[in-house]
Design an enzyme around this catalytic site. Structure first.
Site, mmCIF file in Angstrom:
data_model
loop_
_atom_site.group_PDB
_atom_site.id
_atom_site.type_symbol
_atom_site.label_atom_id
_atom_site.label_comp_id
_atom_site.label_asym_id
_atom_site.label_seq_id
_atom_site.Cartn_x
_atom_site.Cartn_y
_atom_site.Cartn_z
ATOM 1 N N TYR A 187 0.813 -1.215 0.000
ATOM 2 C CA TYR A 187 0.000 0.000 0.000
ATOM 3 C C TYR A 187 0.855 1.277 0.000
ATOM 4 C CZ TYR A 187 -4.121 -2.782 1.297
ATOM 5 O OH TYR A 187 -5.142 -3.687 1.329
ATOM 6 N N LYS A 254 3.495 -13.653 6.490
ATOM 7 C CA LYS A 254 3.461 -14.699 5.468
ATOM 8 C C LYS A 254 4.912 -15.010 5.092
ATOM 9 C CE LYS A 254 1.127 -17.267 2.571
ATOM 10 N NZ LYS A 254 0.619 -18.545 3.038
ATOM 11 N N ASP A 308 -2.323 -17.033 6.784
ATOM 12 C CA ASP A 308 -3.516 -17.828 6.469
ATOM 13 C C ASP A 308 -3.992 -18.617 7.685
ATOM 14 O OD1 ASP A 308 -1.194 -18.815 4.210
ATOM 15 O OD2 ASP A 308 -1.481 -20.017 6.013
ATOM 16 N N ASP A 332 -5.241 -5.307 6.889
ATOM 17 C CA ASP A 332 -6.458 -4.783 6.270
ATOM 18 C C ASP A 332 -7.494 -5.899 6.168
ATOM 19 O OD1 ASP A 332 -8.229 -3.186 4.975
ATOM 20 O OD2 ASP A 332 -7.104 -3.001 3.116
#
Ligand code: NAD
Length: 446
Positions: A187, A254, A308, A332
């Site tokens: 972002y 991640k 995840d 987010d």
């Protein structure tokens, strides 16, 4: 400090001394009403906060509210939806709370700050007919506050309130706070169109340096995650856990796929905890290596989870999490998924913070069709005010508001949105209240 249109009320300016916030008995707090339903929810929030502070401290403490202007009010006062003076005043006061602001989303050249209608001309609004509310399209006011004030942490508490219909059967165990990094990651604004000079140059550079091919018709995004950005976010998350006496901080990442961005986020987070909070924290690895899986008394557990997996964990074992620190993109997604667990966006509070400024906010939009009807749910802004009181260290007042709000909901004294949901679950004892009526119901139950 001199301001042109802001009148600073009598009270105590919030200060930082030796890195610690100093709050007097009458702190001056900025309040930005917001557009649309901001006119309904903001005064209700102020009434609830005033009543809680009064009840908790018997008149020894009070908030000195300082009105600041942006959006429609900014346009009226300064001729700009985002006045520089408002930014300076927030920086000066250090704590402020705001309603929602209109954000242009379509392609039209103009937007109405009263009703959010978008059109291709200035002057009168084609929808609401107002003649003083239309201005040229602009970049999001919320995003600019974040950028101008370097509000690097987006803080979202997620908590279940008994009685609210929620889709998850473990919803009553949900009580955690997400600290999402606000300035980096995909972002950060490095997003290049297919075929653009930058996209092609990056593709060429990667080919030249690594020999690997990226399809030439690719759009290219860049994902910066820095040591500096990670450390200040994780530091804030750990400090929150210490201040609020919470048992753990989980680094969400991640890193199994993106070792040097997401993976580094977790690694640097652990290193920071070990270096700066050695006495207060302990890593999950050490707990297993040295303490047989049992966290020593008084220590905050620092753990990490793959992104995840955390989406599963918050559904299956939400009670095991109290503070989650995440890079921007994961945070987010996670914030919205988490709030859905406890029944939707209506009651989700939030804040954007730097090391010296806290801007607390309603997380929903301006819901223009309900403007001025005294109808909508003020819960998001009221719970953001609860966060604000906790930030000031005024936990007694915060607890009173939570109690009032929980009881009002449990007893079915709620605004139309919750009333509809609760009736849908078969509750027959619901009394639908107005926005201000809900505020009064909270005050009566403190
Ligand atoms: P919205 O959140 O304003 O409204 C969507 C629907 O949600 C409403 O029609 C209403 O049914 C419901 N709703 C929202 N807040 C509610 C409340 N407090 N109580 C009860 N019901 C509520 O979203 P939108 O219609 O997509 O956006 C309207 C304007 O708000 C746009 O200009 C948008 O860009 C802006 N917006 C601002 C913020 C912010 O300032 N933080 C956030 C989202 C949207």
């Amino acid at each position: 400090m001199k301001f042109e249109k802001v009148t600073i009320p009598e009270g105590d300016l919030i200060e930082y001394r030796d890195g610690k916030m100093v709050v007097g008995s009458k702190p001056i707090i900025g309040v930005l009403r917001g557009d649309g339903i901001g006119i309904d929810i903001t005064p209700v929030m102020q009434n609830v906060v005033n009543a809680a502070v009064d009840k908790a401290y018997g008149g020894d403490r009070a908030i000195a509210w300082c009105p600041l202007y942006a959006g429609y009010e900014g346009l009226q006062k300064y001729g700009s939806e985002f006045p520089e003076e408002t930014v300076e005043a927030i920086r000066y006061l250090k704590v402020a709370i705001k309603g929602p602001f209109t954000t242009p989303i379509g392609e039209e050249t103009h937007v109405c700050l009263n009703c959010a209608h978008q059109q291709n001309h200035e002057g009168k609004c084609d929808n609401c007919g107002k003649t003083d509310s239309v201005c040229p399209r602009f970049r999001s006011i919320n995003v600019r506050f974040r950028q101008y004030l370097d509000l690097f942490a987006c803080v979202r508490p997620i908590k279940y309130f008994e009685g609210v219909p929620a889709p998850n059967k473990f919803a009553n165990q949900v009580d955690f706070v997400i600290f999402r990094e606000n300035t980096e990651d995909v972002y950060a604004g490095f997003d290049y169109e297919r075929g653009s000079e930058m996209a092609l140059a990056i593709i060429d550079l990667i080919k030249a340096k690594t020999g690997r091919e990226i399809r030439p018709d690719s759009g290219i995004g860049v994902k910066p995650i820095s040591l500096f950005g990670t450390e200040r976010l994780v530091r804030k998350a750990i400090q929150w856990a210490i201040d609020q006496r919470l048992p753990s901080v989980t680094l969400v990442h991640k890193g199994n796929i993106m070792k040097f961005t997401e993976g580094s986020f977790a690694k640097w987070g652990y290193e920071l905890a070990e270096r700066e909070f050695k006495d207060q924290t302990i890593s999950e690895k050490r707990v297993w290596d040295e303490f047989d899986g049992k966290v020593p008394d008084g220590k905050i557990l620092i753990k990490d989870r793959i992104a995840d997996s955390i989406f599963q964990q918050i559904q299956t074992r939400p009670g095991e999490y109290s503070v989650l620190a995440t890079p921007n993109l994961n945070g987010d997604y996670l914030s919205d998924a988490a709030i859905a667990l406890v029944g939707g966006l209506g009651l989700g509070p939030g804040a954007n913070m730097s090391d010296t400024v806290g801007l607390f906010e309603a997380t929903h939009g301006t819901a223009p069709k309900y403007t001025g009807m005294d109808k909508v749910n003020p819960g998001s802004l009221i719970l953001s005010a609860v966060m604000m009181l906790e930030h000031l260290g005024w936990n007694e007042a915060a607890i009173l508001i939570r109690k009032g709000l929980s009881e009002a909901i449990q007893q079915g004294r709620v605004t139309y949105d919750l009333a509809r949901l609760m009736r849908g679950e078969g509750r027959e004892d619901i009394e639908e209240l107005s926005c201000s009526g809900f505020g009064n119901a909270i005050i009566e139950r403190m």
